[in-house]
Design a protein around this motif. Structure first.
Motif, PDB file in Angstrom:
ATOM      1  N   SER A  14       0.835  -1.197   0.000  1.00 24.69           N
ATOM      2  CA  SER A  14       0.000   0.000   0.000  1.00 24.69           C
ATOM      3  C   SER A  14       0.870   1.248   0.000  1.00 24.69           C
ATOM      4  CB  SER A  14      -0.917   0.007   1.229  1.00 24.69           C
ATOM      5  OG  SER A  14      -0.155  -0.063   2.415  1.00 24.69           O
ATOM      6  N   ALA A  15       0.381   2.290  -0.641  1.00 25.28           N
ATOM      7  CA  ALA A  15       1.095   3.560  -0.652  1.00 25.28           C
ATOM      8  C   ALA A  15       0.609   4.418   0.502  1.00 25.28           C
ATOM      9  CB  ALA A  15       0.848   4.263  -1.987  1.00 25.28           C
ATOM     10  N   ASP A  16       1.256   5.589   0.677  1.00 28.73           N
ATOM     11  CA  ASP A  16       0.822   6.515   1.708  1.00 28.73           C
ATOM     12  C   ASP A  16      -0.477   7.178   1.286  1.00 28.73           C
ATOM     13  OD1 ASP A  16       3.055   5.929   3.201  1.00 28.73           O
ATOM     14  OD2 ASP A  16       4.242   7.563   2.331  1.00 28.73           O
ATOM     15  N   GLY A  17      -1.200   7.731   2.262  1.00 29.17           N
ATOM     16  CA  GLY A  17      -2.397   8.490   1.953  1.00 29.17           C
ATOM     17  C   GLY A  17      -3.653   7.828   2.471  1.00 29.17           C
ATOM     18  N   PRO A  18      -4.800   8.500   2.239  1.00 37.36           N
ATOM     19  CA  PRO A  18      -6.076   7.987   2.751  1.00 37.36           C
ATOM     20  C   PRO A  18      -6.411   6.581   2.287  1.00 37.36           C
ATOM     21  CG  PRO A  18      -6.312  10.250   1.990  1.00 37.36           C
ATOM     22  CD  PRO A  18      -4.948   9.792   1.558  1.00 37.36           C
ATOM     23  N   ASP A  19      -6.152   6.267   1.015  1.00 35.26           N
ATOM     24  CA  ASP A  19      -6.469   4.925   0.527  1.00 35.26           C
ATOM     25  C   ASP A  19      -5.652   3.868   1.253  1.00 35.26           C
ATOM     26  OD1 ASP A  19      -8.402   5.732  -1.209  1.00 35.26           O
ATOM     27  OD2 ASP A  19      -7.098   5.801  -2.966  1.00 35.26           O
ATOM     28  N   ALA A  20      -4.385   4.188   1.563  1.00 32.98           N
ATOM     29  CA  ALA A  20      -3.542   3.246   2.295  1.00 32.98           C
ATOM     30  C   ALA A  20      -4.071   3.035   3.703  1.00 32.98           C
ATOM     31  CB  ALA A  20      -2.102   3.749   2.337  1.00 32.98           C
ATOM     32  N   ALA A  21      -4.511   4.129   4.348  1.00 33.08           N
ATOM     33  CA  ALA A  21      -5.048   4.018   5.702  1.00 33.08           C
ATOM     34  C   ALA A  21      -6.338   3.209   5.708  1.00 33.08           C
ATOM     35  CB  ALA A  21      -5.289   5.414   6.279  1.00 33.08           C
ATOM     36  N   TYR A  22      -7.180   3.461   4.705  1.00 32.56           N
ATOM     37  CA  TYR A  22      -8.423   2.692   4.598  1.00 32.56           C
ATOM     38  C   TYR A  22      -8.123   1.215   4.400  1.00 32.56           C
ATOM     39  CZ  TYR A  22     -12.173   0.252   2.334  1.00 32.56           C
ATOM     40  OH  TYR A  22     -13.076  -0.721   2.007  1.00 32.56           O
ATOM     41  N   ARG A  23      -7.201   0.903   3.469  1.00 32.24           N
ATOM     42  CA  ARG A  23      -6.858  -0.486   3.179  1.00 32.24           C
ATOM     43  C   ARG A  23      -6.319  -1.177   4.428  1.00 32.24           C
ATOM     44  NH1 ARG A  23      -2.445  -3.594   1.278  1.00 32.24           N
ATOM     45  NH2 ARG A  23      -3.086  -5.242  -0.178  1.00 32.24           N
ATOM     46  N   ALA A  24      -5.470  -0.473   5.175  1.00 34.53           N
ATOM     47  CA  ALA A  24      -4.912  -1.060   6.392  1.00 34.53           C
ATOM     48  C   ALA A  24      -6.015  -1.394   7.396  1.00 34.53           C
ATOM     49  CB  ALA A  24      -3.903  -0.104   7.015  1.00 34.53           C
ATOM     50  N   GLY A  25      -7.002  -0.495   7.516  1.00 33.88           N
ATOM     51  CA  GLY A  25      -8.104  -0.753   8.438  1.00 33.88           C
ATOM     52  C   GLY A  25      -8.951  -1.935   8.012  1.00 33.88           C
ATOM     53  N   ALA A  26      -9.241  -2.027   6.713  1.00 32.73           N
ATOM     54  CA  ALA A  26     -10.051  -3.131   6.208  1.00 32.73           C
ATOM     55  C   ALA A  26      -9.323  -4.459   6.355  1.00 32.73           C
ATOM     56  CB  ALA A  26     -10.413  -2.882   4.744  1.00 32.73           C
ATOM     57  N   LEU A  27      -8.018  -4.461   6.103  1.00 35.27           N
ATOM     58  CA  LEU A  27      -7.248  -5.690   6.266  1.00 35.27           C
ATOM     59  C   LEU A  27      -7.126  -6.077   7.735  1.00 35.27           C
ATOM     60  CD1 LEU A  27      -4.459  -5.086   3.599  1.00 35.27           C
ATOM     61  CD2 LEU A  27      -6.375  -6.689   3.447  1.00 35.27           C
ATOM     62  N   ASP A  28      -7.026  -5.082   8.611  1.00 41.37           N
ATOM     63  CA  ASP A  28      -7.046  -5.364  10.048  1.00 41.37           C
ATOM     64  C   ASP A  28      -8.342  -6.071  10.441  1.00 41.37           C
ATOM     65  OD1 ASP A  28      -4.619  -4.663  11.083  1.00 41.37           O
ATOM     66  OD2 ASP A  28      -5.294  -2.821  12.062  1.00 41.37           O
ATOM     67  N   LEU A  29      -9.443  -5.601   9.900  1.00 43.80           N
ATOM     68  CA  LEU A  29     -10.731  -6.211  10.215  1.00 43.80           C
ATOM     69  C   LEU A  29     -10.752  -7.678   9.792  1.00 43.80           C
ATOM     70  CD1 LEU A  29     -13.673  -6.091  11.164  1.00 43.80           C
ATOM     71  CD2 LEU A  29     -14.273  -5.168   8.904  1.00 43.80           C
ATOM     72  N   LEU A  30     -10.234  -7.983   8.611  1.00 45.00           N
ATOM     73  CA  LEU A  30     -10.205  -9.362   8.147  1.00 45.00           C
ATOM     74  C   LEU A  30      -9.264 -10.215   8.998  1.00 45.00           C
ATOM     75  CD1 LEU A  30     -10.189  -8.888   4.253  1.00 45.00           C
ATOM     76  CD2 LEU A  30     -12.129  -9.380   5.754  1.00 45.00           C
ATOM     77  N   GLY A  31      -8.133  -9.648   9.379  1.00 48.80           N
ATOM     78  CA  GLY A  31      -7.216 -10.380  10.251  1.00 48.80           C
ATOM     79  C   GLY A  31      -7.817 -10.648  11.617  1.00 48.80           C
ATOM     80  N   LEU A  32      -8.544  -9.669  12.133  1.00 48.45           N
ATOM     81  CA  LEU A  32      -9.234  -9.812  13.412  1.00 48.45           C
ATOM     82  C   LEU A  32     -10.282 -10.915  13.351  1.00 48.45           C
ATOM     83  CD1 LEU A  32      -9.815  -8.603  16.265  1.00 48.45           C
ATOM     84  CD2 LEU A  32     -11.271  -6.915  15.140  1.00 48.45           C
ATOM     85  N   LEU A  33     -11.046 -10.921  12.284  1.00 51.12           N
ATOM     86  CA  LEU A  33     -12.064 -11.958  12.100  1.00 51.12           C
ATOM     87  C   LEU A  33     -11.434 -13.344  11.934  1.00 51.12           C
ATOM     88  CD1 LEU A  33     -14.553 -10.157   9.713  1.00 51.12           C
ATOM     89  CD2 LEU A  33     -15.170 -11.261  11.865  1.00 51.12           C
ATOM     90  N   ALA A  34     -10.333 -13.417  11.203  1.00 47.68           N
ATOM     91  CA  ALA A  34      -9.684 -14.704  10.983  1.00 47.68           C
ATOM     92  C   ALA A  34      -9.191 -15.295  12.298  1.00 47.68           C
ATOM     93  CB  ALA A  34      -8.520 -14.553   9.998  1.00 47.68           C
ATOM     94  N   TYR A  35      -8.552 -14.473  13.124  1.00 47.97           N
ATOM     95  CA  TYR A  35      -8.066 -15.005  14.404  1.00 47.97           C
ATOM     96  C   TYR A  35      -9.238 -15.330  15.328  1.00 47.97           C
ATOM     97  CZ  TYR A  35      -4.859 -15.956  18.191  1.00 47.97           C
ATOM     98  OH  TYR A  35      -4.149 -16.596  19.185  1.00 47.97           O
ATOM     99  N   GLY A  36     -10.306 -14.539  15.228  1.00 46.87           N
ATOM    100  CA  GLY A  36     -11.500 -14.848  15.998  1.00 46.87           C
ATOM    101  C   GLY A  36     -12.087 -16.191  15.619  1.00 46.87           C
TER     102      GLY A  36
END
Length: 237
Positions: A14-36
């Motif tokens: 991911s690059a810097d900027g709003p899209d990168a921050a959004y992508r990081a948050g969405a991927l965090d959500l998927l990682g959170l769900l996977a470990y759950g």
């Protein structure tokens, strides 16, 4: 199609900027769900050993198997985005493990209440975050969190136990209160520790989100939903 749906999660670094921050948050959500899902499988398999009969053991085995299926779907979605599931889950080991270490059920009924009440609060939190991700990711989140019939099983077994011995209700009500406290603390900790998730909820990545007052109302909704689940079980919240 809205901007989030069109953008999706993309692939590669991911690059810097709003899209990168959004992508990081969405991927965090998927990682959170996977470990759950992974920890839910492990916990349900362990709880099945306390089942009073074979039919109950089979039901928990089915529930555990569904968590394996959910994990597989989340792993595939992360892989499509160029992310290894092990890396995506790593930030959530400590809060999840801490929650489960503090809420180990002592018997079959406590395990059932935890599966319904504790997991229910977590699922509500994930759905709140999913309101601000792209349409495909949001659909996957809702699919892996959908009830597959186990709610009726849990509610039926717990109500049956209370009818047989009303004193059980008081003990399980206390257990439910403990679960909600621990679960909310876990959700707050995850949100505080993971800036990317918080940015989704607060709208600080140039996408529609919640202000801080709305975040407070979100936690109030989590408590209200918990109260409804406790009532469904025949317990005082």
């Amino acid at each position: 199609m809205d901007e989030q749906s069109a953008a999706g999660l993309g692939t590669g670094p991911s690059a810097d900027g709003p899209d990168a921050a959004y992508r990081a948050g969405a991927l965090d959500l998927l990682g959170l769900l996977a470990y759950g899902a992974l920890t839910a499988f492990d916990r349900l398999a362990e709880d099945s050993r306390m089942a009073p009969g074979l039919a109950d053991k089979v039901q928990l085995a089915v529930m555990a198997g569904q968590q394996v299926e959910h994990f597989g779907r989340l792993r595939s979605r992360l892989a499509d985005s160029g992310i290894d599931v092990m890396a995506a889950m790593r930030p959530f080991h400590e809060p999840f493990n801490g929650f489960h270490d503090h809420t180990r059920p002592k018997d079959w009924l406590e395990g059932l209440v935890k599966a319904y009440v504790g997991d229910g609060i977590a699922a509500d939190f994930y759905r709140e975050v999913a309101a601000f991700v792209d349409a495909d990711t949001r659909a996957l989140v809702h699919e892996v969190l959908a009830d597959s019939g186990h709610v009726d099983f849990v509610v039926g077994r717990v109500r049956q136990a209370i009818e047989s011995d009303p004193k059980v209700g008081g003990r399980l009500a206390l257990w439910g209160r403990r679960l909600v406290g621990e679960a909310l603390s876990q959700a707050q900790r995850v949100a505080a520790d993971r800036d990317a998730l918080t940015s989704l909820l607060t709208g600080t990545v140039d996408r529609p989100g919640l202000d801080l007052a709305a975040v407070s109302r979100m936690f109030s909704r989590l408590v209200e939903n918990h109260t409804r689940r406790m009532a469904a079980l025949g317990l005082q919240s």
